[in-house]
Each structure stands twice: as C-alpha cells, then as structure tokens.
Design a protein around this motif. Structure first.
Motif, PDB file in Angstrom:
ATOM      1  N   LEU A  19     -15.910  -8.295  14.971  1.00 30.21           N
ATOM      2  CA  LEU A  19     -15.581  -7.881  16.066  1.00 30.21           C
ATOM      3  C   LEU A  19     -15.067  -6.681  16.379  1.00 30.21           C
ATOM      4  O   LEU A  19     -15.274  -5.695  17.010  1.00 30.21           O
ATOM      5  CB  LEU A  19     -14.974  -9.011  16.793  1.00 30.21           C
ATOM      6  N   ALA A  20     -13.997  -6.606  15.128  1.00 28.17           N
ATOM      7  CA  ALA A  20     -13.166  -5.175  15.348  1.00 28.17           C
ATOM      8  C   ALA A  20     -14.103  -4.041  15.080  1.00 28.17           C
ATOM      9  O   ALA A  20     -13.734  -2.825  15.589  1.00 28.17           O
ATOM     10  CB  ALA A  20     -11.936  -5.222  14.512  1.00 28.17           C
ATOM     11  N   GLU A  21     -14.717  -4.043  14.105  1.00 26.86           N
ATOM     12  CA  GLU A  21     -15.670  -3.088  13.706  1.00 26.86           C
ATOM     13  C   GLU A  21     -16.562  -2.769  14.773  1.00 26.86           C
ATOM     14  O   GLU A  21     -16.939  -1.554  14.989  1.00 26.86           O
ATOM     15  CB  GLU A  21     -16.517  -3.621  12.449  1.00 26.86           C
ATOM     16  N   VAL A  23     -16.407  -3.091  17.993  1.00 31.35           N
ATOM     17  CA  VAL A  23     -15.372  -2.625  19.199  1.00 31.35           C
ATOM     18  C   VAL A  23     -15.378  -0.916  18.710  1.00 31.35           C
ATOM     19  O   VAL A  23     -15.354  -0.184  19.462  1.00 31.35           O
ATOM     20  CB  VAL A  23     -14.188  -3.256  19.593  1.00 31.35           C
ATOM     21  N   ARG A  24     -14.719  -0.744  17.630  1.00 31.24           N
ATOM     22  CA  ARG A  24     -14.449   0.484  17.051  1.00 31.24           C
ATOM     23  C   ARG A  24     -15.943   1.341  17.104  1.00 31.24           C
ATOM     24  O   ARG A  24     -15.646   2.505  17.460  1.00 31.24           O
ATOM     25  CB  ARG A  24     -13.916   0.544  15.486  1.00 31.24           C
ATOM     26  N   GLY A  25     -16.763   1.021  16.831  1.00 25.86           N
ATOM     27  CA  GLY A  25     -18.052   1.784  16.787  1.00 25.86           C
ATOM     28  C   GLY A  25     -18.651   2.156  18.082  1.00 25.86           C
ATOM     29  O   GLY A  25     -18.941   3.233  18.376  1.00 25.86           O
ATOM     30  N   ARG A  26     -18.379   0.919  19.107  1.00 30.81           N
ATOM     31  CA  ARG A  26     -18.818   1.486  20.519  1.00 30.81           C
ATOM     32  C   ARG A  26     -17.575   2.438  20.930  1.00 30.81           C
ATOM     33  O   ARG A  26     -18.254   3.456  21.803  1.00 30.81           O
ATOM     34  CB  ARG A  26     -18.567  -0.003  21.296  1.00 30.81           C
ATOM     35  N   GLN A  27     -16.468   2.411  20.676  1.00 32.01           N
ATOM     36  CA  GLN A  27     -15.427   3.389  21.065  1.00 32.01           C
ATOM     37  C   GLN A  27     -15.768   4.698  20.513  1.00 32.01           C
ATOM     38  O   GLN A  27     -15.746   5.541  21.545  1.00 32.01           O
ATOM     39  CB  GLN A  27     -13.906   2.903  20.704  1.00 32.01           C
ATOM     40  N   ARG A  28     -16.220   4.874  19.504  1.00 29.48           N
ATOM     41  CA  ARG A  28     -16.447   6.332  18.793  1.00 29.48           C
ATOM     42  C   ARG A  28     -17.681   6.688  19.347  1.00 29.48           C
ATOM     43  O   ARG A  28     -17.654   7.869  19.753  1.00 29.48           O
ATOM     44  CB  ARG A  28     -16.692   5.858  17.060  1.00 29.48           C
ATOM     45  N   ARG A  29     -18.795   5.785  19.786  1.00 26.71           N
ATOM     46  CA  ARG A  29     -19.938   6.299  20.465  1.00 26.71           C
ATOM     47  C   ARG A  29     -19.639   6.959  21.826  1.00 26.71           C
ATOM     48  O   ARG A  29     -19.841   7.832  22.179  1.00 26.71           O
ATOM     49  CB  ARG A  29     -20.943   5.384  20.383  1.00 26.71           C
ATOM     50  N   TYR A  30     -18.805   6.422  22.344  1.00 22.55           N
ATOM     51  CA  TYR A  30     -18.304   6.569  23.853  1.00 22.55           C
ATOM     52  C   TYR A  30     -17.375   7.897  23.733  1.00 22.55           C
ATOM     53  O   TYR A  30     -17.756   8.936  24.653  1.00 22.55           O
ATOM     54  CB  TYR A  30     -17.460   5.604  24.394  1.00 22.55           C
ATOM     55  N   VAL A  31     -16.665   8.055  22.796  1.00 25.05           N
ATOM     56  CA  VAL A  31     -15.634   9.327  22.643  1.00 25.05           C
ATOM     57  C   VAL A  31     -16.811  10.511  22.305  1.00 25.05           C
ATOM     58  O   VAL A  31     -16.624  11.650  23.073  1.00 25.05           O
ATOM     59  CB  VAL A  31     -14.569   9.438  21.751  1.00 25.05           C
ATOM     60  N   ILE A  32     -17.534  10.361  21.384  1.00 20.36           N
ATOM     61  CA  ILE A  32     -18.495  11.472  21.164  1.00 20.36           C
ATOM     62  C   ILE A  32     -19.526  11.903  22.229  1.00 20.36           C
ATOM     63  O   ILE A  32     -19.599  12.958  22.601  1.00 20.36           O
ATOM     64  CB  ILE A  32     -19.603  10.862  19.752  1.00 20.36           C
TER      65      ILE A  32
END
Length: 114
Positions: A19-21, A23-32
């Motif tokens: 789950l942590a990975e 969420v981190r991936g979705r946050q990274r895509r959003y920031v990009i």
C-alpha cells in the motif's frame, strides 16, 4: 535440499505491491502531472503575444490536466487479473507403461481362428 511432502506451492510473483508503494507511486504521478501543468501555463503566458495558437493549446492542456491528474491519482489500487496464478501444482511423476502379460502375447486372433 529439503523436500516438501507434496503440499501446495505458492509463488509470490503474483502478489500486489504494498500500500505504501502504491500511494507513493500515485503521488509521484500527480506531482509530475502538476509540474507539466505549471510549465504549460507558464508557456501559455509567455507565448501569448508570440505564437497565439501554441499558447492556446498550452492553456487548454493546463486547464484539462488537473482533472486528468486527480482522476489518475484517485484511481486506487487495481486488481491484476492478467498476472499468473499464485498456485503451482506439484510436479506429476510419469508412470512406467504396464508390462504386457504373457497371455496377451500368445493369444492372438489368428490362433483362435484355427
């Protein structure tokens, strides 16, 4: 090497990511996505008097991208039906062919006809 008594064997290659990975991936895509949006709005403002068509395209991208980024970020965890099964059946040992009986070899249909 230790032998298992013919029990079920499970693979972990079909396991979903943590789950942590996720969420981190979705946050990274959003920031990009938001970084691309910021660059497109800056490009629209700087190109407005130079290349109006390019500025309008950049402005449209800057206006539409937040919606797409939020939808992608909130998509949640997907199921992965295309991954291989996590169950591996134990190997099947081949059987040797049965030895033909002596009666079957000596009793042929031609012997009974005579």
């Amino acid at each position: 090497m230790r032998k298992h008594g013919g029990g079920e064997v499970f693979r972990i290659t079909g396991a979903r990511q943590g789950l942590a990975e996720d969420v981190r991936g979705r946050q990274r895509r959003y920031v990009i996505s938001m970084s691309i949006r910021t660059l497109s709005v800056i490009a629209a403002a700087s190109l407005w008097n130079v290349e109006r068509y390019v500025a309008i395209v950049a402005l449209v991208v800057g206006a539409v991208l937040p919606y797409i980024a939020v939808v992608i970020a909130n998509a949640g965890r997907e199921t992965t039906p295309s991954l291989p099964s996590t169950f591996v059946p134990p190997p099947v040992r081949p059987e040797l062919p049965a030895k033909p009986s002596e009666d079957a070899e000596t009793n042929t249909p031609s012997d009974h006809a005579a």
